[in-house]
Motif scaffolding. Structure first.
Motif, PDB file in Angstrom:
ATOM      1  N   LEU A 117       0.851  -1.291  -0.108  1.00 44.68           N
ATOM      2  CA  LEU A 117       0.075   0.017  -0.025  1.00 44.68           C
ATOM      3  C   LEU A 117       1.054   1.234   0.099  1.00 44.68           C
ATOM      4  N   THR A 118       0.518   2.021  -0.657  1.00 42.58           N
ATOM      5  CA  THR A 118       1.260   3.406  -0.818  1.00 42.58           C
ATOM      6  C   THR A 118       0.534   4.607  -0.402  1.00 42.58           C
ATOM      7  N   TRP A 119       1.053   5.387   0.477  1.00 42.32           N
ATOM      8  CA  TRP A 119       0.369   6.703   0.833  1.00 42.32           C
ATOM      9  C   TRP A 119       1.677   7.715   1.013  1.00 42.32           C
ATOM     10  N   ALA A 120       1.185   8.886   1.443  1.00 47.08           N
ATOM     11  CA  ALA A 120       1.965  10.188   1.507  1.00 47.08           C
ATOM     12  C   ALA A 120       2.458  10.232   2.947  1.00 47.08           C
ATOM     13  N   ASP A 121       3.833  10.313   2.961  1.00 52.45           N
ATOM     14  CA  ASP A 121       4.485  10.618   4.316  1.00 52.45           C
ATOM     15  C   ASP A 121       4.058  11.862   4.486  1.00 52.45           C
ATOM     16  N   VAL A 122       3.662  12.189   5.846  1.00 53.49           N
ATOM     17  CA  VAL A 122       3.397  13.551   6.268  1.00 53.49           C
ATOM     18  C   VAL A 122       4.384  14.032   7.412  1.00 53.49           C
ATOM     19  N   ALA A 123       4.348  15.329   7.766  1.00 53.16           N
ATOM     20  CA  ALA A 123       5.002  15.832   8.779  1.00 53.16           C
ATOM     21  C   ALA A 123       4.167  15.447  10.105  1.00 53.16           C
ATOM     22  N   PRO A 124       4.856  15.333  11.219  1.00 58.99           N
ATOM     23  CA  PRO A 124       4.207  15.023  12.460  1.00 58.99           C
ATOM     24  C   PRO A 124       3.049  15.906  12.734  1.00 58.99           C
ATOM     25  N   ARG A 157      -2.181   5.318  -9.600  1.00 62.90           N
ATOM     26  CA  ARG A 157      -2.710   5.147  -8.203  1.00 62.90           C
ATOM     27  C   ARG A 157      -3.860   6.152  -8.089  1.00 62.90           C
ATOM     28  N   TYR A 158      -4.918   5.479  -7.240  1.00 60.97           N
ATOM     29  CA  TYR A 158      -5.966   6.027  -7.076  1.00 60.97           C
ATOM     30  C   TYR A 158      -6.221   6.403  -5.496  1.00 60.97           C
ATOM     31  N   ASN A 159      -6.656   7.505  -4.980  1.00 55.11           N
ATOM     32  CA  ASN A 159      -6.890   7.698  -3.531  1.00 55.11           C
ATOM     33  C   ASN A 159      -8.083   6.843  -3.048  1.00 55.11           C
ATOM     34  N   LEU A 160      -7.723   6.149  -2.078  1.00 52.59           N
ATOM     35  CA  LEU A 160      -8.814   5.144  -1.630  1.00 52.59           C
ATOM     36  C   LEU A 160      -9.663   5.997  -0.812  1.00 52.59           C
ATOM     37  N   TRP A 161      -9.679   7.118  -0.207  1.00 49.67           N
ATOM     38  CA  TRP A 161     -10.572   7.948   0.561  1.00 49.67           C
ATOM     39  C   TRP A 161     -11.692   8.388  -0.535  1.00 49.67           C
ATOM     40  N   GLU A 162     -11.411   8.652  -1.793  1.00 47.76           N
ATOM     41  CA  GLU A 162     -12.385   9.003  -2.818  1.00 47.76           C
ATOM     42  C   GLU A 162     -13.348   7.879  -3.370  1.00 47.76           C
ATOM     43  N   LEU A 163     -12.894   6.607  -2.903  1.00 47.08           N
ATOM     44  CA  LEU A 163     -13.783   5.610  -3.659  1.00 47.08           C
ATOM     45  C   LEU A 163     -14.806   4.888  -2.445  1.00 47.08           C
ATOM     46  N   PRO A 164     -15.864   4.673  -2.957  1.00 41.41           N
ATOM     47  CA  PRO A 164     -17.160   4.021  -2.273  1.00 41.41           C
ATOM     48  C   PRO A 164     -16.736   2.601  -1.854  1.00 41.41           C
ATOM     49  N   GLN A 165     -16.707   2.145  -0.708  1.00 42.60           N
ATOM     50  CA  GLN A 165     -16.686   0.906  -0.370  1.00 42.60           C
ATOM     51  C   GLN A 165     -17.821  -0.055  -0.414  1.00 42.60           C
ATOM     52  N   VAL A 168      -4.636   0.893   8.949  1.00 49.02           N
ATOM     53  CA  VAL A 168      -3.943   2.118   8.312  1.00 49.02           C
ATOM     54  C   VAL A 168      -4.316   3.243   9.142  1.00 49.02           C
ATOM     55  N   THR A 169      -3.731   4.167   9.590  1.00 49.14           N
ATOM     56  CA  THR A 169      -3.994   5.514  10.095  1.00 49.14           C
ATOM     57  C   THR A 169      -2.977   6.645   9.622  1.00 49.14           C
ATOM     58  N   VAL A 170      -3.772   7.485   8.700  1.00 48.24           N
ATOM     59  CA  VAL A 170      -3.094   8.404   8.131  1.00 48.24           C
ATOM     60  C   VAL A 170      -3.944   9.867   8.358  1.00 48.24           C
ATOM     61  N   PRO A 171      -3.248  10.889   8.116  1.00 52.10           N
ATOM     62  CA  PRO A 171      -3.986  12.124   8.204  1.00 52.10           C
ATOM     63  C   PRO A 171      -4.951  12.068   7.366  1.00 52.10           C
ATOM     64  N   SER A 172      -6.209  12.559   7.505  1.00 52.72           N
ATOM     65  CA  SER A 172      -7.577  12.685   6.940  1.00 52.72           C
ATOM     66  C   SER A 172      -7.423  13.338   5.573  1.00 52.72           C
ATOM     67  N   GLU A 173      -6.475  14.324   5.592  1.00 53.86           N
ATOM     68  CA  GLU A 173      -6.114  15.249   4.315  1.00 53.86           C
ATOM     69  C   GLU A 173      -5.098  14.571   3.311  1.00 53.86           C
ATOM     70  N   SER A 174      -4.405  13.328   3.655  1.00 49.91           N
ATOM     71  CA  SER A 174      -3.551  12.677   2.872  1.00 49.91           C
ATOM     72  C   SER A 174      -3.957  11.728   2.100  1.00 49.91           C
ATOM     73  N   PRO A 175      -3.616  11.536   0.893  1.00 49.43           N
ATOM     74  CA  PRO A 175      -4.264  10.525   0.192  1.00 49.43           C
ATOM     75  C   PRO A 175      -3.674   9.137   0.623  1.00 49.43           C
ATOM     76  N   LEU A 176      -4.367   8.133   0.597  1.00 46.79           N
ATOM     77  CA  LEU A 176      -3.863   6.586   0.734  1.00 46.79           C
ATOM     78  C   LEU A 176      -4.024   6.144  -0.605  1.00 46.79           C
TER      79      LEU A 176
END
Length: 115
Positions: free
Chosen positions: A8-15, A83-91, A37-45
């Motif tokens: 899985l690929t996602w953006a690395d973000v500042a603390p 790649r596609y942002n998982l947060w934009e896709l309906p589950q 997976v725990t990522v900032p809500s504004e970061s793409p997964l």
């Protein structure tokens, strides 16, 4: 900077950006285990087309069509590198009878029409 872990690929973000985050269990059909997976809500997964198709219960061609129509964001270019942002896709979900229920498709941008 993009980071890939366990496929899985996602953006690395500042603390400092970790104040607001999303924690979500993700299981792709065919995998032996689920990802937590725990990522900032504004970061793409970012996920591959196959993972996006498995997540939504739709064909890869539908995922590509949604990106072409502007319903979802396409990241990268070329065969196998998109790649596609998982947060934009309906589950997709499965009801108690084992029937798969597809989520609603992402909405069209105001200036676009369906392909």
């Amino acid at each position: 900077m993009m980071m890939e872990v366990d496929g899985l690929t996602w953006a690395d973000v500042a603390p400092a950006q970790l104040e607001t985050h999303v924690s979500k269990a993700i299981h792709f059909p065919g995998d032996l285990f689920a990802y937590q997976v725990t990522v900032p809500s504004e970061s793409p997964l970012l996920v591959t087309e196959d993972q996006a198709a498995a997540w939504t219960g739709r064909a890869g061609a539908t995922i590509r069509s949604w990106a072409h129509e502007g319903r979802i964001t396409r990241h990268g270019t070329g065969w196998g590198r998109v790649r596609y942002n998982l947060w934009e896709l309906p589950q997709k979900t499965t009801d108690e009878d084992g029937v798969t229920v597809l989520g609603p498709p992402p909405s069209l941008p105001e200036q676009r029409t369906a392909a």
